[in-house]
Design a protein around this motif. Structure first.
Motif, PDB file in Angstrom:
ATOM      1  N   GLY A  71       1.979 -48.304   1.450  1.00 56.21           N
ATOM      2  CA  GLY A  71       1.340 -47.803   0.250  1.00 56.21           C
ATOM      3  C   GLY A  71       0.213 -46.866   0.637  1.00 56.21           C
ATOM      4  N   SER A  72      -0.138 -45.971  -0.267  1.00 55.39           N
ATOM      5  CA  SER A  72      -1.245 -45.048   0.003  1.00 55.39           C
ATOM      6  C   SER A  72      -1.806 -44.547  -1.319  1.00 55.39           C
ATOM      7  CB  SER A  72      -0.785 -43.858   0.858  1.00 55.39           C
ATOM      8  OG  SER A  72       0.226 -43.123   0.195  1.00 55.39           O
ATOM      9  N   THR A  73      -2.944 -43.888  -1.251  1.00 56.85           N
ATOM     10  CA  THR A  73      -3.598 -43.392  -2.455  1.00 56.85           C
ATOM     11  C   THR A  73      -2.789 -42.257  -3.081  1.00 56.85           C
ATOM     12  OG1 THR A  73      -5.765 -43.987  -1.575  1.00 56.85           O
ATOM     13  CG2 THR A  73      -5.716 -42.379  -3.380  1.00 56.85           C
ATOM     14  N   HIS A  74      -2.482 -42.390  -4.353  1.00 57.95           N
ATOM     15  CA  HIS A  74      -1.735 -41.353  -5.066  1.00 57.95           C
ATOM     16  C   HIS A  74      -2.676 -40.284  -5.621  1.00 57.95           C
ATOM     17  CE1 HIS A  74       1.382 -39.462  -7.407  1.00 57.95           C
ATOM     18  NE2 HIS A  74       0.760 -39.711  -8.541  1.00 57.95           N
ATOM     19  N   ARG A  75      -3.789 -40.688  -6.185  1.00 52.09           N
ATOM     20  CA  ARG A  75      -4.825 -39.787  -6.676  1.00 52.09           C
ATOM     21  C   ARG A  75      -6.177 -40.417  -6.338  1.00 52.09           C
ATOM     22  NH1 ARG A  75      -1.069 -36.925  -7.111  1.00 52.09           N
ATOM     23  NH2 ARG A  75      -0.400 -35.602  -8.849  1.00 52.09           N
ATOM     24  N   ASN A  76      -7.169 -39.571  -6.038  1.00 51.76           N
ATOM     25  CA  ASN A  76      -8.439 -40.084  -5.521  1.00 51.76           C
ATOM     26  C   ASN A  76      -9.430 -40.525  -6.596  1.00 51.76           C
ATOM     27  OD1 ASN A  76      -8.084 -39.919  -2.664  1.00 51.76           O
ATOM     28  ND2 ASN A  76      -8.189 -37.676  -2.842  1.00 51.76           N
ATOM     29  N   ARG A  77      -9.333 -40.012  -7.801  1.00 54.00           N
ATOM     30  CA  ARG A  77     -10.331 -40.365  -8.810  1.00 54.00           C
ATOM     31  C   ARG A  77     -10.214 -41.836  -9.200  1.00 54.00           C
ATOM     32  NH1 ARG A  77     -10.058 -34.759 -12.418  1.00 54.00           N
ATOM     33  NH2 ARG A  77     -11.002 -33.450 -10.790  1.00 54.00           N
TER      34      ARG A  77
END
Length: 201
Positions: A71-77
């Motif tokens: 898994g990883s960050t899809h969007r940073n906000r």
């Protein structure tokens, strides 16, 4: 020779072996839009960054890494924090053995326990293996990024898919827990054990 498969968490020492799984997709396909295989040190840094928050699982065959999912960050906000992106890669000669399904299933259970709600995957629209695989896993098609990337002499579109890990409740959800807070728990160890029990290949 007997094939001995094992699913476990990745370590930064696995960088070169995991990169060897990924490299053919960079060199020979548009499945990855990278043009050049990243240096091992860059890939090691990527692993280190991802496993600070998310699970990254590998499957080995006779101690050689032959596939992985993370898994990883899809969007940073901040408002996106409950919705990671997921990725799975397998060596060609280990496709269609159910390993990718086991990796994803264990990964999704872990992400669910961390407090995530939905996962997203971007798949090359012409990938005749990955698109039906994701749909068989329960992903729903939510859109197409048409002609988003150019590689190997042509334009390519990406299909975007979503999988719901749990119901989206009206009250504000808790902040997802980082993977290191849960890795040593009995529940997480059981998820790894369950995935390995599924490796009856």
């Amino acid at each position: 020779m007997k094939q001995d498969y094992t699913i476990r968490f990745i370590t930064t020492d696995d960088a070169a072996a995991a990169l060897a799984v990924y490299a053919p997709y960079v060199l020979n396909t548009a499945i990855s839009f990278e043009y050049e295989v990243p240096p091992v040190d860059d890939f090691r840094n990527k692993i280190e960054k991802i496993i600070a928050q998310y699970p990254w699982l590998v499957c080995t065959c006779n101690d050689e890494i032959i596939g992985y999912a993370y898994g990883s960050t899809h969007r940073n906000r901040k408002g996106y924090q409950w919705s990671p992106e997921v990725t799975v890669y397998m060596k060609e000669d280990h496709h269609r053995k159910g390993i990718a399904r086991l990796l994803y299933s264990a990964l999704f259970d872990m992400l669910r326990m961390q407090g995530y709600y939905s996962v997203y995957a971007g798949v090359l629209s012409t990938n005749i293996k990955s698109v039906p695989f994701h749909k068989a896993m329960g992903f729903e098609e939510i859109g197409v990024f048409r002609n988003i990337g150019y590689k190997l002499g042509e334009w390519h579109s990406n299909l975007w898919l979503q999988y719901s890990l749990q119901d989206h409740l009206l009250e504000e959800p808790a902040t997802p827990v980082s993977i290191d807070k849960l890795m040593d728990t009995d529940a997480f160890k059981e998820l790894i054990a369950e995935a390995n029990r599924g490796l009856l290949i």
